[in-house]
Design a protein around this motif. Structure first.
Motif, mmCIF file in Angstrom:
data_model
loop_
_atom_site.group_PDB
_atom_site.id
_atom_site.type_symbol
_atom_site.label_atom_id
_atom_site.label_comp_id
_atom_site.label_asym_id
_atom_site.label_seq_id
_atom_site.Cartn_x
_atom_site.Cartn_y
_atom_site.Cartn_z
ATOM 1 N N THR A 183 0.789 -1.277 -0.118
ATOM 2 C CA THR A 183 -0.053 0.078 -0.042
ATOM 3 C C THR A 183 0.973 1.353 -0.005
ATOM 4 N N LYS A 184 2.209 1.036 0.026
ATOM 5 C CA LYS A 184 3.247 2.216 -0.230
ATOM 6 C C LYS A 184 3.001 3.088 1.072
ATOM 7 N N GLY A 185 2.837 2.489 2.182
ATOM 8 C CA GLY A 185 2.848 3.209 3.546
ATOM 9 C C GLY A 185 4.091 3.592 3.960
ATOM 10 N N ASP A 186 4.184 4.601 4.934
ATOM 11 C CA ASP A 186 5.179 5.185 5.519
ATOM 12 C C ASP A 186 5.361 4.269 6.779
ATOM 13 N N LEU A 187 6.579 3.402 6.513
ATOM 14 C CA LEU A 187 6.658 2.471 7.882
ATOM 15 C C LEU A 187 6.843 2.919 8.953
ATOM 16 N N LYS A 188 7.703 4.089 9.079
ATOM 17 C CA LYS A 188 7.857 4.593 10.560
ATOM 18 C C LYS A 188 6.615 4.955 11.043
ATOM 19 N N ALA A 189 5.843 5.799 10.139
ATOM 20 C CA ALA A 189 4.602 6.380 10.886
ATOM 21 C C ALA A 189 3.596 5.201 11.197
ATOM 22 N N LEU A 190 3.466 4.158 10.396
ATOM 23 C CA LEU A 190 2.762 2.945 10.776
ATOM 24 C C LEU A 190 3.132 2.241 11.870
ATOM 25 N N ALA A 191 4.474 2.459 12.299
ATOM 26 C CA ALA A 191 4.951 1.590 13.434
ATOM 27 C C ALA A 191 4.415 2.388 14.865
ATOM 28 N N ALA A 192 4.533 3.762 14.518
ATOM 29 C CA ALA A 192 3.987 4.921 15.640
ATOM 30 C C ALA A 192 2.537 4.548 15.788
ATOM 31 N N CYS A 193 1.978 4.396 14.720
ATOM 32 C CA CYS A 193 0.170 4.011 15.095
ATOM 33 C C CYS A 193 0.164 2.860 15.690
ATOM 34 N N ILE A 194 0.643 1.693 15.261
ATOM 35 C CA ILE A 194 0.259 0.352 15.661
ATOM 36 C C ILE A 194 0.596 0.284 17.071
ATOM 37 N N ARG A 195 1.591 1.114 17.692
ATOM 38 C CA ARG A 195 1.937 0.998 19.146
ATOM 39 C C ARG A 195 1.000 1.387 20.121
ATOM 40 N N SER A 196 -0.080 2.307 19.623
ATOM 41 C CA SER A 196 -1.223 3.061 20.737
ATOM 42 C C SER A 196 -2.501 3.006 19.881
ATOM 43 N N SER A 197 -2.904 2.291 18.824
ATOM 44 C CA SER A 197 -4.116 2.387 18.421
ATOM 45 C C SER A 197 -5.079 1.107 18.491
ATOM 46 N N ARG A 198 -4.295 0.090 19.400
ATOM 47 C CA ARG A 198 -5.205 -1.121 19.533
ATOM 48 C C ARG A 198 -5.842 -0.908 21.048
ATOM 49 N N GLU A 199 -6.476 0.105 21.163
ATOM 50 C CA GLU A 199 -7.196 0.239 22.730
ATOM 51 C C GLU A 199 -8.280 -0.543 22.806
ATOM 52 N N LYS A 200 -8.339 -1.390 23.884
ATOM 53 C CA LYS A 200 -9.429 -2.166 24.117
ATOM 54 C C LYS A 200 -10.688 -1.485 24.359
ATOM 55 N N ILE A 201 -12.001 -1.698 24.344
ATOM 56 C CA ILE A 201 -13.218 -1.233 24.579
ATOM 57 C C ILE A 201 -13.859 -2.144 25.677
ATOM 58 N N THR A 202 -14.281 -1.466 26.856
ATOM 59 C CA THR A 202 -14.919 -2.419 27.684
ATOM 60 C C THR A 202 -16.266 -2.733 27.279
ATOM 61 N N PRO A 203 -16.728 -3.694 27.810
ATOM 62 C CA PRO A 203 -18.222 -4.059 27.530
ATOM 63 C C PRO A 203 -18.993 -3.102 28.081
ATOM 64 N N GLU A 204 -18.895 -2.617 29.645
ATOM 65 C CA GLU A 204 -19.608 -1.419 29.689
ATOM 66 C C GLU A 204 -19.855 0.099 28.830
ATOM 67 N N GLU A 205 -18.612 0.010 28.085
ATOM 68 C CA GLU A 205 -18.533 1.393 27.140
ATOM 69 C C GLU A 205 -19.482 0.842 25.924
ATOM 70 N N LEU A 206 -19.357 -0.377 25.437
ATOM 71 C CA LEU A 206 -20.236 -0.946 24.373
ATOM 72 C C LEU A 206 -21.613 -0.951 24.900
ATOM 73 N N ALA A 207 -21.935 -1.022 26.019
ATOM 74 C CA ALA A 207 -23.393 -1.485 26.383
ATOM 75 C C ALA A 207 -23.861 -0.096 26.336
ATOM 76 N N GLN A 208 -23.319 1.111 26.269
ATOM 77 C CA GLN A 208 -23.825 2.438 25.999
ATOM 78 C C GLN A 208 -24.430 2.674 24.595
ATOM 79 N N ILE A 209 -24.050 2.053 23.760
ATOM 80 C CA ILE A 209 -24.484 2.183 22.448
ATOM 81 C C ILE A 209 -25.744 1.853 22.271
ATOM 82 N N ARG A 210 -26.593 2.795 21.366
ATOM 83 C CA ARG A 210 -28.036 2.813 21.463
ATOM 84 C C ARG A 210 -28.617 2.938 19.832
ATOM 85 N N VAL A 211 -27.551 2.778 19.055
ATOM 86 C CA VAL A 211 -27.769 2.951 17.626
ATOM 87 C C VAL A 211 -27.700 1.487 16.969
ATOM 88 N N PRO A 212 -28.501 1.321 16.036
ATOM 89 C CA PRO A 212 -28.315 -0.021 15.331
ATOM 90 C C PRO A 212 -26.871 -0.472 15.027
#
Length: 247
Positions: free
Chosen positions: A165-194
């Motif tokens: 995909t011709k990505g900037d490997l250094k920028a992508l490395a920075a991204c992957i180090r912090s973008s995989r945040e977990k979302i708790t079931p309690e947070e997901l339970a707040q969703i009310r849209v389909p």
């Protein structure tokens, strides 16, 4: 390709078609083009009478490249999506994300429920809650002198895809180090849209559909037979399920 200023970061985007808006959010190391245009999604949605918006995440595609992992939280990338809707004068839209894009879409839906009419979380299911893992191995694979220096086969696959995909490997490395945040079931339970959850039955990155569906009130799920993380994105069954969900 257009661009706008998202709180100091230049974000590239494209639009197509007319009708009710749908915002498409791509996965890690991909781009709006690769994830949504090349797979036929934009054509499918415009043919069904939709106004389609795609964009490149910060650090990806034609958007600005940043090298500090602190600026790549999924929550902040969700704000890029919200600011794009602001920029386009769209008060409410359907939203679909794939893989990392599904996580970003979930953060957007939780933080700004009035902006999301319906949401599709695809290519990421139970592991939105439990976590995906392997981020540091992928970052190191991206930072390696060459793909031949990478011994972790799973991480090497991300390196190969990023090069394709011709990505900037250094920028992508920075991204992957912090973008995989977990979302708790309690947070997901707040969703009310389909919500529709979609993943392949052989997708080890996504995890199982049922767990995420059970965490979101009223959510529906579709499991794609014989599909993995890479080949599920353009699957006909996936498209048919989304068109039926959107009505």
């Amino acid at each position: 390709m257009h661009s706008f200023n998202s709180d100091g970061v230049q974000i590239a985007y494209e639009t197509a078609g007319e009708g009710p808006p749908i915002l498409l959010i791509h996965g890690f190391a991909s781009t709006g083009r690769v994830n949504w245009w090349d797979t036929g999604w934009v054509r499918t949605l415009t043919d069904s009478g939709r106004h389609v918006i795609t964009f490149d995440h910060r650090g990806h595609g034609a958007s600005e490249k940043l090298y500090d992992s602190a600026v790549y939280s999924a929550a902040e990338m969700a704000e890029d999506a919200r600011r794009l809707l602001d920029h386009l004068g769209i008060t409410e839209a359907d939203v679909m994300g794939y893989s990392m894009g599904a996580r970003v879409a979930a953060f957007l839906t939780i933080a700004h429920p009035s902006r999301v009419r319906r949401a599709v979380f695809a290519g990421l299911a139970s592991r939105m809650i439990t976590g995906v893992g392997g981020a540091e191995a992928i970052a190191q694979a991206l930072e390696a002198p060459s793909r031949q220096d990478v011994t972790d086969n799973s991480a090497k696959a991300f390196r190969i895809f990023a090069e394709q995909t011709k990505g900037d490997l250094k920028a992508l490395a920075a991204c992957i180090r912090s973008s995989r945040e977990k979302i708790t079931p309690e947070e997901l339970a707040q969703i009310r849209v389909p919500v529709l959850v979609v993943a392949g039955d052989k997708d080890e990155v996504a995890g199982d559909v049922k767990t995420l569906v059970n965490a979101i009130p009223g959510a529906k799920g579709v499991t794609l037979a014989n599909r993995n993380h890479m080949n599920a994105v353009g699957d006909r069954g996936y498209k048919e399920a989304v068109l039926a969900f959107l009505g």
